[in-house]
Design a protein around this motif. Sequence first.
Motif: not given
Length: 166
Positions: A96-108
């Motif tokens: 989750f440290r990468s920016e793209q994964i953070k976006e996915v986490r926010n959406i989830l």
Amino acid sequence: MKENEFQINYGKYYPIVYKQLYYLVGSNELAEDLTQEVFIKYYNSKEEIEFLGSWFSKVAANTAFNYLRGEKRRIKREENILEEVNNIFSIEDEIFRSEQIKEVRNILTNIPEKQRICLILKFSGYSYEEIHKATNIPQNSIGQLIARGKQKFLQLYKREGEINVL
């Protein structure tokens, strides 16, 4: 077996079987349930039982031990599932440290909890039955929750992409 014979033996042996099962399982309700199972086995038995007291004692003990073994296996499976889920989440923390994964986490986080849990577990390789066991969500509802979760995720992901483009 005659109905009258069953009723007589039920009245005579019920307290004995119940006490034995209560001693083995330590729960009033469970001992009552298992006692009923023993008497159902007795009622359905086709064989001639010579020593009824011994038969009840043996069947009660086997019923209790089977239940306890099954319960032990169930607890072990649940612990394994929780351990696997915890491993997934510890690995996720690194990813989750990468920016793209953070976006996915926010959406989830904006998806309803049951849908989110089902999506995460399904995309982590769990079957519908395993998801049911891990979450107690009815198995026949899991597919619908996953489909709705995917739809909601895509809707939010597209909207997030439009915001980032602007």
